[in-house]
Design an enzyme around this catalytic site. Structure first.
Site, short mmCIF file in Angstrom:
data_model
loop_
_atom_site.label_atom_id
_atom_site.label_comp_id
_atom_site.label_asym_id
_atom_site.label_seq_id
_atom_site.Cartn_x
_atom_site.Cartn_y
_atom_site.Cartn_z
N SER A 175 45.68 74.09 63.93
CA SER A 175 45.62 74.18 62.46
C SER A 175 47.03 74.26 61.88
O SER A 175 47.82 73.35 62.09
CB SER A 175 44.74 75.37 62.07
OG SER A 175 44.32 75.29 60.73
N GLU A 227 50.91 89.10 50.75
CA GLU A 227 51.48 88.81 49.43
C GLU A 227 52.16 87.44 49.40
O GLU A 227 52.00 86.68 48.44
CB GLU A 227 52.47 89.91 49.02
CG GLU A 227 51.82 91.24 48.68
CD GLU A 227 50.75 91.12 47.59
OE1 GLU A 227 50.96 90.36 46.62
OE2 GLU A 227 49.69 91.76 47.71
N HIS A 248 36.12 74.55 63.48
CA HIS A 248 37.58 74.53 63.36
C HIS A 248 38.26 75.42 64.41
O HIS A 248 39.34 75.12 64.87
CB HIS A 248 37.98 74.95 61.95
CG HIS A 248 39.45 74.85 61.68
ND1 HIS A 248 40.17 73.69 61.91
CD2 HIS A 248 40.35 75.76 61.20
CE1 HIS A 248 41.44 73.89 61.58
NE2 HIS A 248 41.57 75.13 61.16
#
Length: 256
Positions: free
Chosen positions: A86, A177, A236
């Site tokens: 990925s 964040e 996946h």
């Protein structure tokens, strides 16, 4: 500049493994041990803002590639085999096409060179509900996530990132964040002119939509010697969903 954190298993031919978005090297420990038993020195690497590697506000595939090159140099690895899943597959493609002389073989797990629109937003939204001032156990964290994420497997994958920041205070290993603001970068395509002509294998899950039949011409354009194979009964997270077949196909390729 800091060097990426890794866990090194076994002795032999160097094999670098790069995890996917919100993952970490630990996701590959079982397979890593199997490669190590078959003559590889396996480097399970945490990419920046993931696992135990450093956190940084800058985050794109050029930087992720440069981090891996710095890691290779620091460990005096001239050439390696490289597996990327990925997001890690995008990093691996970026490295292969810009510094082909560093790679013997490239294995890309369930991602293509194309651009992917941001599609992890629901996961990041769910993670945003975790308040570690009030959550004091893995069970409590799972209860909160379960209100927003039905898929048990995805919750388990995310909760692997929980750790004790200080006694009694939990946190997440990945840099939430920064990553939530970098969704466009995660989906970026590799450069239209980038190519790698070395031995390449793309493995796709038969239940995944990340590599579609009409992606194969683009894969072949960037990677003219690429073979595209399918892992059965897998989405996946194909290496976790059918590890036996993933290991067999990948080992055959790495030893070819």
């Amino acid at each position: 500049m800091e060097v990426l954190h890794s866990k090194i298993l076994g002795e032999g031919k160097p094999l670098i493994i790069l995890h996917g978005f919100l993952g970490m090297s630990d996701n590959w420990k079982t397979l890593g041990n199997q490669y190590a038993q078959h003559g590889f020195q396996v480097h399970l690497v945490d990419q920046r803002n993931h696992g135990k590697s450093f956190h940084a506000t800058e985050f794109d595939y050029d930087l992720l590639r440069d981090d891996v090159i710095r890691y290779l140099d620091d460990h005096q690895l001239a050439t390696v085999d490289l597996i990327g899943h990925s997001m890690g597959g995008k990093t691996a493609m970026q490295l292969a096409t810009s510094q082909p002389e560093r790679l013997n073989r490239l294995l890309v797990a369930d991602i293509s060179p194309k651009y992917y629109p941001p599609h992890h937003q629901y996961i990041l939204d769910a993670l945003g509900h975790l308040d570690f001032d009030t959550i004091s156990s893995r069970k409590e964290a799972d209860d909160v996530l379960a209100q927003h994420l039905e898929e048990f497997g995805i919750r388990q994958f995310l909760l692997k990132n929980l750790y004790w920041v200080t006694p009694g205070k939990l946190g997440l290993r990945f840099n939430y964040e920064v990553l939530k603001d970098k969704m466009d970068e995660i989906g970026e395509n590799i450069s239209s002119t980038a190519t790698f002509s070395g031995p390449t294998l793309f493995l796709r899950g038969d239940r995944s939509e990340y590599i579609l039949p009409n992606d194969i011409p683009e894969i072949k354009r960037h990677f003219p010697n690429a073979d595209v194979q399918t892992i059965e009964n897998a989405g996946h997270w194909l290496h976790a969903e059918n590890p036996k077949q993933f290991f067999e196909k990948s080992l055959q390729f790495l030893n070819s």
